[in-house]
Design a protein around this motif. Sequence first.
Motif, PDB file in Angstrom:
ATOM      1  N   LYS A  87       0.865  -1.173   0.000  1.00  0.00           N
ATOM      2  CA  LYS A  87       0.000   0.000   0.000  1.00  0.00           C
ATOM      3  C   LYS A  87       0.906   1.228   0.000  1.00  0.00           C
ATOM      4  N   VAL A  88       0.551   2.229  -0.815  1.00  0.00           N
ATOM      5  CA  VAL A  88       1.315   3.474  -0.873  1.00  0.00           C
ATOM      6  C   VAL A  88       0.433   4.605  -0.351  1.00  0.00           C
ATOM      7  N   VAL A  89       0.994   5.404   0.568  1.00  0.00           N
ATOM      8  CA  VAL A  89       0.278   6.527   1.172  1.00  0.00           C
ATOM      9  C   VAL A  89       1.093   7.793   0.937  1.00  0.00           C
ATOM     10  N   ARG A  90       0.410   8.865   0.538  1.00  0.00           N
ATOM     11  CA  ARG A  90       1.055  10.157   0.307  1.00  0.00           C
ATOM     12  C   ARG A  90       0.605  11.133   1.393  1.00  0.00           C
ATOM     13  N   VAL A  91       1.585  11.815   2.002  1.00  0.00           N
ATOM     14  CA  VAL A  91       1.295  12.867   2.989  1.00  0.00           C
ATOM     15  C   VAL A  91       1.896  14.151   2.438  1.00  0.00           C
ATOM     16  N   ASN A  92       1.045  15.148   2.170  1.00  0.00           N
ATOM     17  CA  ASN A  92       1.470  16.422   1.581  1.00  0.00           C
ATOM     18  C   ASN A  92       1.667  17.486   2.640  1.00  0.00           C
ATOM     19  N   GLU A  93       2.541  18.446   2.326  1.00  0.00           N
ATOM     20  CA  GLU A  93       2.629  19.628   3.178  1.00  0.00           C
ATOM     21  C   GLU A  93       1.398  20.481   2.918  1.00  0.00           C
ATOM     22  N   GLY A  94       1.099  21.377   3.814  1.00  0.00           N
ATOM     23  CA  GLY A  94      -0.098  22.201   3.704  1.00  0.00           C
ATOM     24  C   GLY A  94      -0.059  23.174   2.538  1.00  0.00           C
ATOM     25  N   GLY A  95      -1.158  23.282   1.816  1.00  0.00           N
ATOM     26  CA  GLY A  95      -1.239  24.182   0.672  1.00  0.00           C
ATOM     27  C   GLY A  95      -1.238  25.648   1.072  1.00  0.00           C
ATOM     28  N   CYS A  96      -1.888  25.974   2.187  1.00  0.00           N
ATOM     29  CA  CYS A  96      -1.928  27.373   2.645  1.00  0.00           C
ATOM     30  C   CYS A  96      -0.543  27.865   3.020  1.00  0.00           C
ATOM     31  N   SER A  97       0.235  27.032   3.708  1.00  0.00           N
ATOM     32  CA  SER A  97       1.596  27.424   4.084  1.00  0.00           C
ATOM     33  C   SER A  97       2.466  27.615   2.859  1.00  0.00           C
ATOM     34  N   THR A  98       2.246  26.782   1.856  1.00  0.00           N
ATOM     35  CA  THR A  98       3.012  26.908   0.619  1.00  0.00           C
ATOM     36  C   THR A  98       2.699  28.229  -0.060  1.00  0.00           C
ATOM     37  N   LEU A  99       1.430  28.607  -0.104  1.00  0.00           N
ATOM     38  CA  LEU A  99       1.041  29.869  -0.737  1.00  0.00           C
ATOM     39  C   LEU A  99       1.520  31.085   0.052  1.00  0.00           C
ATOM     40  N   LEU A 100       1.357  31.040   1.369  1.00  0.00           N
ATOM     41  CA  LEU A 100       1.693  32.198   2.190  1.00  0.00           C
ATOM     42  C   LEU A 100       3.195  32.376   2.411  1.00  0.00           C
ATOM     43  N   PHE A 101       3.897  31.274   2.613  1.00  0.00           N
ATOM     44  CA  PHE A 101       5.308  31.356   2.979  1.00  0.00           C
ATOM     45  C   PHE A 101       6.252  30.827   1.903  1.00  0.00           C
TER      46      PHE A 101
END
Length: 69
Positions: free
Chosen positions: A6-20
């Motif tokens: 099984k493969v699971v993806r955990v992403n960083e937050g999109g809001c933090s990417t946009l703001l910072f």
Amino acid sequence: MYKEYKVVRVNEGGCSTLLFGGASIPEKKLERELNAQASDGWTVVFQITEHSRFLLFFSRESVLVTFGR
């Protein structure tokens, strides 16, 4: 030898990417996911960090974790 994976993806937050312009992987979210899979009998087989484009100008980091049992 594992019979299924099984493969699971955990992403960083999109809001933090946009703001910072970038953020770190949410450690608590990753920890919860690892513990949930372990309680179901899954074992971590492989892990990789991936960078992908996010909304044309930004880069988003993800952790792909492969589990086996």
